[in-house]
Scaffold this motif. Structure first.
Motif, short mmCIF file in Angstrom:
data_model
loop_
_atom_site.label_atom_id
_atom_site.label_comp_id
_atom_site.label_asym_id
_atom_site.label_seq_id
_atom_site.Cartn_x
_atom_site.Cartn_y
_atom_site.Cartn_z
N ASP A 13 78.41 -70.12 -25.69
CA ASP A 13 78.04 -70.14 -27.07
C ASP A 13 78.09 -68.89 -27.68
O ASP A 13 77.11 -67.66 -27.33
CB ASP A 13 77.50 -71.20 -27.70
CG ASP A 13 77.73 -72.88 -27.89
OD1 ASP A 13 78.75 -72.20 -27.71
OD2 ASP A 13 76.58 -73.40 -28.13
N LYS A 17 84.62 -65.75 -27.45
CA LYS A 17 86.41 -66.37 -26.57
C LYS A 17 87.20 -66.24 -27.79
O LYS A 17 88.56 -66.22 -27.15
CB LYS A 17 85.35 -67.40 -25.77
CG LYS A 17 86.58 -68.97 -24.78
CD LYS A 17 85.45 -69.59 -24.32
CE LYS A 17 84.93 -70.32 -24.10
NZ LYS A 17 85.73 -71.81 -25.19
N PRO A 41 87.56 -79.59 -21.75
CA PRO A 41 88.71 -80.64 -21.73
C PRO A 41 89.30 -81.46 -22.78
O PRO A 41 89.31 -80.83 -23.70
CB PRO A 41 87.21 -81.88 -21.53
CG PRO A 41 86.35 -81.16 -22.29
CD PRO A 41 86.10 -79.72 -22.63
N LEU A 55 82.32 -84.91 -25.64
CA LEU A 55 81.62 -84.40 -26.81
C LEU A 55 80.13 -85.45 -27.63
O LEU A 55 80.04 -84.33 -28.42
CB LEU A 55 82.16 -83.85 -27.43
CG LEU A 55 83.39 -82.04 -26.77
CD1 LEU A 55 83.68 -81.12 -28.01
CD2 LEU A 55 82.60 -81.51 -25.79
N ARG A 74 91.02 -82.97 -15.95
CA ARG A 74 91.81 -81.89 -15.46
C ARG A 74 93.13 -82.50 -14.76
O ARG A 74 93.83 -81.75 -14.28
CB ARG A 74 90.51 -81.17 -14.55
CG ARG A 74 91.28 -80.07 -13.47
CD ARG A 74 90.38 -78.92 -13.78
NE ARG A 74 89.39 -78.79 -14.99
CZ ARG A 74 88.00 -78.97 -14.79
NH1 ARG A 74 87.21 -79.29 -13.87
NH2 ARG A 74 87.35 -78.67 -15.69
N ASP A 95 91.55 -72.12 -22.66
CA ASP A 95 89.70 -72.55 -23.23
C ASP A 95 89.58 -73.62 -22.24
O ASP A 95 89.12 -74.32 -22.31
CB ASP A 95 90.28 -72.75 -24.51
CG ASP A 95 88.97 -72.38 -24.72
OD1 ASP A 95 88.22 -71.79 -24.40
OD2 ASP A 95 88.59 -72.31 -26.30
N PHE A 97 88.11 -74.20 -17.90
CA PHE A 97 89.28 -74.18 -16.58
C PHE A 97 87.68 -74.97 -15.68
O PHE A 97 86.53 -75.49 -15.94
CB PHE A 97 89.79 -73.67 -15.76
CG PHE A 97 90.87 -74.90 -14.62
CD1 PHE A 97 91.58 -75.87 -15.84
CD2 PHE A 97 90.53 -74.53 -13.73
CE1 PHE A 97 92.08 -76.42 -14.87
CE2 PHE A 97 91.84 -75.28 -13.25
CZ PHE A 97 93.02 -75.85 -13.46
N ALA A 100 84.47 -74.41 -15.42
CA ALA A 100 82.59 -74.53 -16.47
C ALA A 100 82.44 -75.84 -16.03
O ALA A 100 81.13 -76.25 -16.51
CB ALA A 100 83.68 -74.97 -17.39
N SER A 101 83.18 -76.45 -15.14
CA SER A 101 82.50 -77.99 -14.79
C SER A 101 81.27 -77.41 -13.54
O SER A 101 80.02 -77.36 -13.04
CB SER A 101 83.39 -78.64 -13.44
OG SER A 101 84.31 -78.89 -14.55
N TYR A 104 78.62 -75.90 -15.78
CA TYR A 104 77.23 -76.73 -17.14
C TYR A 104 77.04 -78.36 -16.28
O TYR A 104 75.74 -78.60 -16.31
CB TYR A 104 78.76 -77.51 -18.33
CG TYR A 104 78.62 -76.05 -19.28
CD1 TYR A 104 79.50 -75.29 -19.12
CD2 TYR A 104 78.18 -76.58 -20.53
CE1 TYR A 104 79.78 -74.15 -19.89
CE2 TYR A 104 77.86 -75.65 -21.59
CZ TYR A 104 79.09 -74.45 -21.69
OH TYR A 104 79.19 -73.82 -22.47
N GLN A 105 77.93 -78.34 -15.32
CA GLN A 105 77.93 -79.65 -14.73
C GLN A 105 76.54 -79.16 -13.82
O GLN A 105 75.94 -79.57 -13.57
CB GLN A 105 79.25 -80.70 -14.24
CG GLN A 105 79.50 -81.00 -15.39
CD GLN A 105 79.75 -81.21 -16.57
OE1 GLN A 105 80.69 -80.16 -16.15
NE2 GLN A 105 79.74 -80.72 -17.96
N GLU A 156 76.66 -78.51 -27.65
CA GLU A 156 75.27 -77.64 -28.42
C GLU A 156 74.68 -78.10 -28.92
O GLU A 156 73.18 -77.13 -29.08
CB GLU A 156 76.29 -77.29 -30.03
CG GLU A 156 77.94 -76.78 -29.56
CD GLU A 156 79.00 -77.13 -30.62
OE1 GLU A 156 80.21 -76.52 -30.38
OE2 GLU A 156 79.04 -77.87 -31.12
#
Ligand code: TYD
Length: 208
Positions: A13, A17, A41, A55, A74, A95, A97, A100-101, A104-105, A156
């Motif tokens: 954040d 971007k 996603p 979200l 995806r 924006d 792909f 990010a997994s 984040y995951q 967020e």
């Protein structure tokens, strides 16, 4: 045969971007290229429905469910949007792909990178972005920059330590794929970042 190029943008954040994405698209179009702009996603009808679920603050799910839904969206995105566009010779700008997994995951939620790598292989085979721009900013600075007027989404609303792990995850991933992932210091002014993006793009255009 794939003839377009696939570029992905990543960041935590407040890294700027979205502004840089617009700038990148303008540059590519000025070069006479056909550009498809999409996001994850999302990016497809089903993917956007999965995005809404992912979200939504009210969604409660196991971290593995979250990862599986990201990769389900995806799979659809690749099939309906990304691969057809690349075959037509378009440049696809997404924006976020798969990195990010992993951030984040994987790093954020603590899922093993081995499991995520299995999903990556399953869903993508050998397809990887030609270029990934990761806009890096310290978590505190990023958070100061964002001024969300709506209610925060499910990601967020996470605590600072979560985003610290996400950032570490991105930096780790960038070390693993130094040729593909460019780490851009997003503490710089917007214009300096724009210039850096333009320079990286020029190199990619020369290679094509
Ligand atoms: P995004 O639209 O980039 O949100 P923002 O503009 O607020 O950064 O991404 C939506 C959220 O989805 C973001 O918080 C990161 C998260 N995400 C994952 O956790 N895993 C993923 O694989 C992807 C693609 C996104």
């Amino acid at each position: 045969m794939v003839c377009g190029k696939f570029i992905t943008l990543e960041g935590v954040d407040g890294a700027g971007k979205s502004t840089q994405l617009e700038h990148l698209v303008t540059l590519l179009r000025q070069n006479g290229l056909t550009v498809v702009v999409t996001r994850e996603p999302g990016g497809t009808v089903l993917g956007e429905r999965l995005r809404a679920l992912l979200l939504d603050q009210a969604s409660v799910m196991h971290p593995e469910t979250e990862a599986l839904l990201m990769f389900a969206a995806r799979r659809e995105h690749l099939d309906k949007v990304i691969i057809p566009a690349l075959h037509k010779g378009s440049w696809v700008i997404s924006d976020r792909f798969t990195d990010a997994s992993f951030a984040y995951q994987g790093s954020g939620r603590g899922l093993s990178s081995g499991k995520l790598a299995l999903l990556e292989q399953w869903v993508q085979n050998d397809l990887q972005p030609d270029l990934t721009l990761y806009f890096d900013v310290p978590v505190e600075l990023g958070r100061q920059r964002v001024n969300i007027s709506r209610a925060p989404d499910r990601f967020e609303q996470e605590q600072q330590v979560f985003f610290q792990r996400v950032r570490d995850g991105y930096l780790e991933r960038a070390k693993q794929y130094p040729k593909r992932i460019h780490v851009i210091d997003a503490r710089q002014t917007e214009n300096s970042v724009k210039q850096e993006v333009a320079g990286i793009l020029e190199l990619l255009l020369k290679r094509t």
